[in-house]
Design a protein around this motif. Sequence first.
Motif, short mmCIF file in Angstrom:
data_model
loop_
_atom_site.label_atom_id
_atom_site.label_comp_id
_atom_site.label_asym_id
_atom_site.label_seq_id
_atom_site.Cartn_x
_atom_site.Cartn_y
_atom_site.Cartn_z
N SER A 93 0.84 -1.20 0.00
CA SER A 93 0.00 0.00 0.00
C SER A 93 0.87 1.24 0.00
CB SER A 93 -0.93 0.02 1.22
OG SER A 93 -1.73 -1.15 1.24
N GLY A 94 0.40 2.25 -0.72
CA GLY A 94 1.10 3.53 -0.71
C GLY A 94 0.89 4.29 0.57
N ALA A 104 7.40 -1.24 5.93
CA ALA A 104 8.59 -1.19 5.09
C ALA A 104 8.36 -0.20 3.97
CB ALA A 104 8.94 -2.57 4.51
N CYS A 105 9.46 0.25 3.38
CA CYS A 105 9.39 1.17 2.26
C CYS A 105 9.12 0.38 0.98
CB CYS A 105 10.70 1.95 2.13
SG CYS A 105 10.73 3.12 0.76
N HIS A 117 5.23 8.41 -4.56
CA HIS A 117 6.64 8.13 -4.28
C HIS A 117 7.51 8.83 -5.30
CE1 HIS A 117 6.30 5.16 -1.03
NE2 HIS A 117 5.17 4.79 -1.62
N ASP A 118 8.72 9.18 -4.87
CA ASP A 118 9.63 9.93 -5.72
C ASP A 118 10.23 9.06 -6.82
OD1 ASP A 118 9.15 12.04 -4.01
OD2 ASP A 118 10.90 11.60 -2.76
N VAL A 164 9.97 1.45 -7.34
CA VAL A 164 8.88 0.75 -6.66
C VAL A 164 8.38 -0.40 -7.52
CG1 VAL A 164 6.54 0.99 -5.77
CG2 VAL A 164 8.21 2.77 -5.34
N LEU A 165 8.20 -0.15 -8.81
CA LEU A 165 7.73 -1.20 -9.71
C LEU A 165 8.80 -2.27 -9.91
CD1 LEU A 165 5.08 -1.59 -11.26
CD2 LEU A 165 6.22 -0.69 -13.27
N ARG A 166 10.05 -1.88 -9.97
CA ARG A 166 11.13 -2.85 -10.13
C ARG A 166 11.27 -3.74 -8.90
NH1 ARG A 166 14.82 0.51 -10.59
NH2 ARG A 166 14.63 0.85 -12.85
#
Length: 268
Positions: free
Chosen positions: A58-59, A96-97, A120-121, A126-128
């Motif tokens: 979750s974001g 967790a991040c 997110h910056d 995030v996708l990787r």
Amino acid sequence: MQLPPLSRSPFRRQPADMLERFNDWQDTQAGQAVLDAERAIVAEWTPRLVGQRAVEVSGGRCQDMLRDIRLPWRCSVTPMPVEGGRQATSRVALEACPQSLPIAKNSVDVVLLHHCLEFHDAPHQVLREAARCVAPGGVLAVVGFHPLSIMGLARWFRRGGQRPGWNGRYFRPYRVSDWLNVLGFEVEGVASGFYNLPVGDRGRARLRWLDWLGRRFWWRNGGVYLLVARKRAAMMRPLPATAGFSRQQGPTVVSVPVARWRQQRNTE
């Protein structure tokens, strides 16, 4: 001539309190309406899933989108605190991040990113990171806001982009699918929903004609979308056996035509 500095990230840094404002907006009437539309889309998709392990990233605050999944092991990852309260809604909750998940490589069958790219910056990272955790043949799903929807276009008027819930960085499903193709995924389909504006119950009741028009004419451009992609699995094709390693060896005696053999005997 002095050259300009090279930007390390193609995206601007997000405000520090954006996630907190987004979490507060999810508790409002407009946020609950958007979450109900997302849960309806995910509920139609989860019965098709097979495997053993599922992870929801979750974001913001965990909304337990995979509550109806049939997989035996389920976990939720959120950047917000998970001590008690509404965070411990799923079986296992981790803090967790999303850019660095504490999950082993190729160990999860289903990964769901719930509004992780908008706030997110480094959405590429995030996708990787989520793609790294998916096992070959597994599924990676992304839930996000559609920038070409009524909701995405209306946020640019009356300073809607600065309000909670209307802020963040919206990515088109086609753009996210291009990123997934680079990471070794094949997109299976896209579903969308919520064709109204994210306002209160009275405002959405007055604009309910937008729902009818959206389902009829722009059903692909809903306010929220679910993009599903499957990770490619390496296929092994056995090569044919060579002459040196074949089990059945060819005959060692070379056949000679009888007519030619008689002709050679007569000449001698």
